[in-house]
Design a protein around this motif. Structure first.
Motif, PDB file in Angstrom:
ATOM      1  N   LEU A 104       0.630  -1.176   0.090  1.00  0.00           N
ATOM      2  CA  LEU A 104      -0.040  -0.016  -0.104  1.00  0.00           C
ATOM      3  C   LEU A 104       1.035   1.339   0.052  1.00  0.00           C
ATOM      4  CD1 LEU A 104      -2.640  -1.156   2.566  1.00  0.00           C
ATOM      5  CD2 LEU A 104      -2.825  -1.224   0.179  1.00  0.00           C
ATOM      6  N   LEU A 105       0.320   2.346  -0.716  1.00  0.00           N
ATOM      7  CA  LEU A 105       0.936   3.634  -0.684  1.00  0.00           C
ATOM      8  C   LEU A 105      -0.084   4.659  -0.066  1.00  0.00           C
ATOM      9  CD1 LEU A 105       2.384   4.049  -4.210  1.00  0.00           C
ATOM     10  CD2 LEU A 105       3.676   3.155  -1.986  1.00  0.00           C
ATOM     11  N   ALA A 106       0.501   5.610   0.641  1.00  0.00           N
ATOM     12  CA  ALA A 106      -0.131   6.921   1.151  1.00  0.00           C
ATOM     13  C   ALA A 106       0.417   7.914   0.311  1.00  0.00           C
ATOM     14  CB  ALA A 106       0.306   6.949   2.501  1.00  0.00           C
ATOM     15  N   ILE A 107      -0.579   8.412  -0.466  1.00  0.00           N
ATOM     16  CA  ILE A 107      -0.287   9.591  -1.300  1.00  0.00           C
ATOM     17  C   ILE A 107      -1.167  10.849  -0.766  1.00  0.00           C
ATOM     18  CG2 ILE A 107      -0.502  10.386  -3.904  1.00  0.00           C
ATOM     19  CD1 ILE A 107      -0.472   7.687  -4.454  1.00  0.00           C
ATOM     20  N   GLU A 108      -0.426  12.043  -0.501  1.00  0.00           N
ATOM     21  CA  GLU A 108      -0.962  13.118  -0.091  1.00  0.00           C
ATOM     22  C   GLU A 108      -1.046  13.857  -1.473  1.00  0.00           C
ATOM     23  OE1 GLU A 108      -0.031  15.058   4.163  1.00  0.00           O
ATOM     24  OE2 GLU A 108       1.316  15.949   2.765  1.00  0.00           O
ATOM     25  N   LYS A 109      -2.178  14.371  -1.623  1.00  0.00           N
ATOM     26  CA  LYS A 109      -2.730  15.315  -2.538  1.00  0.00           C
ATOM     27  C   LYS A 109      -2.919  16.815  -2.006  1.00  0.00           C
ATOM     28  CE  LYS A 109      -6.114  15.980  -6.234  1.00  0.00           C
ATOM     29  NZ  LYS A 109      -6.649  17.234  -6.001  1.00  0.00           N
ATOM     30  N   GLU A 110      -2.042  17.607  -2.505  1.00  0.00           N
ATOM     31  CA  GLU A 110      -2.260  19.237  -2.220  1.00  0.00           C
ATOM     32  C   GLU A 110      -2.606  20.072  -3.443  1.00  0.00           C
ATOM     33  OE1 GLU A 110      -0.548  22.756   0.610  1.00  0.00           O
ATOM     34  OE2 GLU A 110       0.465  20.716   0.313  1.00  0.00           O
ATOM     35  N   GLU A 148      -0.709  19.080  -6.823  1.00  0.00           N
ATOM     36  CA  GLU A 148       0.470  18.279  -6.655  1.00  0.00           C
ATOM     37  C   GLU A 148       0.160  16.769  -5.668  1.00  0.00           C
ATOM     38  OE1 GLU A 148       3.424  19.078  -7.624  1.00  0.00           O
ATOM     39  OE2 GLU A 148       2.733  20.760  -8.679  1.00  0.00           O
ATOM     40  N   MET A 149       0.823  16.001  -6.018  1.00  0.00           N
ATOM     41  CA  MET A 149       0.858  14.676  -5.408  1.00  0.00           C
ATOM     42  C   MET A 149       2.246  13.887  -4.907  1.00  0.00           C
ATOM     43  SD  MET A 149      -2.373  12.961  -7.630  1.00  0.00           S
ATOM     44  CE  MET A 149      -2.630  11.586  -6.523  1.00  0.00           C
ATOM     45  N   SER A 150       1.973  13.541  -3.719  1.00  0.00           N
ATOM     46  CA  SER A 150       3.639  12.945  -3.574  1.00  0.00           C
ATOM     47  C   SER A 150       3.199  11.872  -2.423  1.00  0.00           C
ATOM     48  CB  SER A 150       4.518  14.006  -2.660  1.00  0.00           C
ATOM     49  OG  SER A 150       3.589  14.351  -1.771  1.00  0.00           O
ATOM     50  N   THR A 151       4.125  10.709  -2.559  1.00  0.00           N
ATOM     51  CA  THR A 151       4.076   9.512  -1.978  1.00  0.00           C
ATOM     52  C   THR A 151       4.790   9.627  -0.336  1.00  0.00           C
ATOM     53  OG1 THR A 151       3.885   8.147  -3.943  1.00  0.00           O
ATOM     54  CG2 THR A 151       4.465   7.176  -1.638  1.00  0.00           C
ATOM     55  N   VAL A 152       4.060   9.554   0.762  1.00  0.00           N
ATOM     56  CA  VAL A 152       4.349  10.005   1.899  1.00  0.00           C
ATOM     57  C   VAL A 152       4.348   8.593   3.036  1.00  0.00           C
ATOM     58  CG1 VAL A 152       3.899  12.223   1.703  1.00  0.00           C
ATOM     59  CG2 VAL A 152       2.184  10.817   2.466  1.00  0.00           C
ATOM     60  N   GLY A 153       4.022   7.677   2.413  1.00  0.00           N
ATOM     61  CA  GLY A 153       4.016   6.537   3.453  1.00  0.00           C
ATOM     62  C   GLY A 153       3.798   5.144   2.612  1.00  0.00           C
ATOM     63  N   MET A 154       4.002   4.089   3.288  1.00  0.00           N
ATOM     64  CA  MET A 154       3.872   2.910   2.676  1.00  0.00           C
ATOM     65  C   MET A 154       3.728   1.669   3.623  1.00  0.00           C
ATOM     66  SD  MET A 154       6.477   0.682   3.314  1.00  0.00           S
ATOM     67  CE  MET A 154       6.484  -0.632   2.143  1.00  0.00           C
ATOM     68  N   ALA A 155       2.819   0.616   3.246  1.00  0.00           N
ATOM     69  CA  ALA A 155       2.870  -0.535   4.147  1.00  0.00           C
ATOM     70  C   ALA A 155       2.675  -1.877   3.606  1.00  0.00           C
ATOM     71  CB  ALA A 155       1.532  -0.462   5.130  1.00  0.00           C
ATOM     72  N   GLU A 156       3.281  -2.737   4.030  1.00  0.00           N
ATOM     73  CA  GLU A 156       3.322  -4.070   3.589  1.00  0.00           C
ATOM     74  C   GLU A 156       2.582  -5.179   4.108  1.00  0.00           C
ATOM     75  OE1 GLU A 156       6.608  -6.980   0.976  1.00  0.00           O
ATOM     76  OE2 GLU A 156       7.057  -5.985   3.035  1.00  0.00           O
ATOM     77  N   LEU A 157       1.405  -5.613   3.611  1.00  0.00           N
ATOM     78  CA  LEU A 157       0.500  -6.416   4.458  1.00  0.00           C
ATOM     79  C   LEU A 157       0.721  -8.021   3.637  1.00  0.00           C
ATOM     80  CD1 LEU A 157      -1.722  -7.034   6.352  1.00  0.00           C
ATOM     81  CD2 LEU A 157      -3.134  -6.424   4.562  1.00  0.00           C
ATOM     82  N   GLY A 158       0.778  -8.934   4.575  1.00  0.00           N
ATOM     83  CA  GLY A 158       1.138 -10.358   3.792  1.00  0.00           C
ATOM     84  C   GLY A 158       0.648 -11.377   5.200  1.00  0.00           C
ATOM     85  N   LEU A 159       0.959 -12.246   4.908  1.00  0.00           N
ATOM     86  CA  LEU A 159       0.777 -13.517   6.052  1.00  0.00           C
ATOM     87  C   LEU A 159       2.129 -13.935   6.699  1.00  0.00           C
ATOM     88  CD1 LEU A 159      -1.485 -16.216   4.206  1.00  0.00           C
ATOM     89  CD2 LEU A 159      -2.186 -14.345   5.724  1.00  0.00           C
ATOM     90  N   GLY A 160       2.031 -13.984   7.843  1.00  0.00           N
ATOM     91  CA  GLY A 160       3.439 -14.462   8.606  1.00  0.00           C
ATOM     92  C   GLY A 160       2.875 -15.339   9.713  1.00  0.00           C
ATOM     93  N   LEU A 161       4.054 -16.074  10.153  1.00  0.00           N
ATOM     94  CA  LEU A 161       3.731 -16.966  11.177  1.00  0.00           C
ATOM     95  C   LEU A 161       3.562 -16.311  12.609  1.00  0.00           C
ATOM     96  CD1 LEU A 161       6.361 -19.957  10.471  1.00  0.00           C
ATOM     97  CD2 LEU A 161       3.591 -19.742  10.098  1.00  0.00           C
ATOM     98  N   GLY A 162       2.286 -16.594  13.213  1.00  0.00           N
ATOM     99  CA  GLY A 162       2.385 -16.039  14.509  1.00  0.00           C
ATOM    100  C   GLY A 162       1.424 -17.011  15.528  1.00  0.00           C
ATOM    101  N   HIS A 163       1.208 -16.463  16.716  1.00  0.00           N
ATOM    102  CA  HIS A 163       0.093 -17.129  17.438  1.00  0.00           C
ATOM    103  C   HIS A 163      -1.337 -16.592  17.267  1.00  0.00           C
ATOM    104  CE1 HIS A 163       2.896 -19.730  19.646  1.00  0.00           C
ATOM    105  NE2 HIS A 163       3.781 -18.651  19.766  1.00  0.00           N
TER     106      HIS A 163
END
Length: 204
Positions: free
Chosen positions: A119-125, A128-143
């Motif tokens: 995922l990307l967080a894009i700030e629009k003003e 003008e648009m600029s990418t200001v954040g990201m997140a990677e979501l998937g499956l990981g081993l956990g309890h």
């Protein structure tokens, strides 16, 4: 005599009516100009945050830039960063960004159609648009959060999340986490999402 006195009165009334009409037209035009000016200014100053999925080459470059700055750069303090380290970082940064870019682009291609989202967080003003954040979501081993005694199993996990240092404190990280939660709950049909955090990451 009566007819002649009535004629000027009628003319005055006609003149007043025309004056009111012109005044009304001017008011309407002035109001239209004012509203147009307000709309123009609003279009240039309105800020918006867009959370979207990375899919274009430039998206992966933005992800690489954010990840490299957040995790690979030397600490920004005079005591812990020597001039030599700063010079070396100027040399190494393009290489690090290139490696991260290739890694995320390849991962996204391999994980297409699976439980994975970059995922990307894009700030629009204004325009003008600029990418200001990201997140990677998937499956990981956990309890299982409801039963920590159970065996490890694949669980939805935010493996990486970062926000540009210049835009922190604006709720961008929160918006990214909420989008991850929406994907997990609505599309993946899981009841919870985990976050993978390094022990020394106190800010998280």
């Amino acid at each position: 005599m009566l007819a002649s006195s009535q004629a000027p009165a009628k003319d005055r009334m006609d003149n007043m009516a025309r004056y009111r009409l012109r005044l009304s037209e001017r008011t309407t035009i002035l109001r239209w100009i004012t509203l147009s000016l307000i709309a123009f200014i609003a279009s240039k100053t309105t800020q918006a945050l867009i959370i979207t999925t990375a899919s274009l080459p430039n998206d992966y470059r933005d992800v690489a830039r954010l990840v490299t700055s957040a995790f690979d750069a030397p600490p920004e303090t005079k005591d812990s960063t020597s001039i030599f380290d700063k010079v070396m970082w100027l040399v190494e940064r393009p290489k690090s960004e290139q490696l991260n870019w290739q890694m995320y682009e390849e991962n996204s291609r391999k994980m297409e159609g699976k439980k994975y989202s970059l995922l990307l967080a894009i700030e629009k003003e204004g325009t003008e648009m600029s990418t200001v954040g990201m997140a990677e979501l998937g499956l990981g081993l956990g309890h299982d959060p409801e039963d920590f005694s159970a065996q490890l199993r694949p669980l939805p996990t935010i493996g990486v999340i970062c926000v540009d240092a210049m835009t922190r404190g604006r709720g961008i990280g929160k918006a990214l986490v909420e989008k991850c939660e929406d994907i997990v709950l609505q599309k993946w049909n899981h009841s919870a999402v985990m976050v993978d955090v390094e022990p020394e990451n106190r800010c998280a």
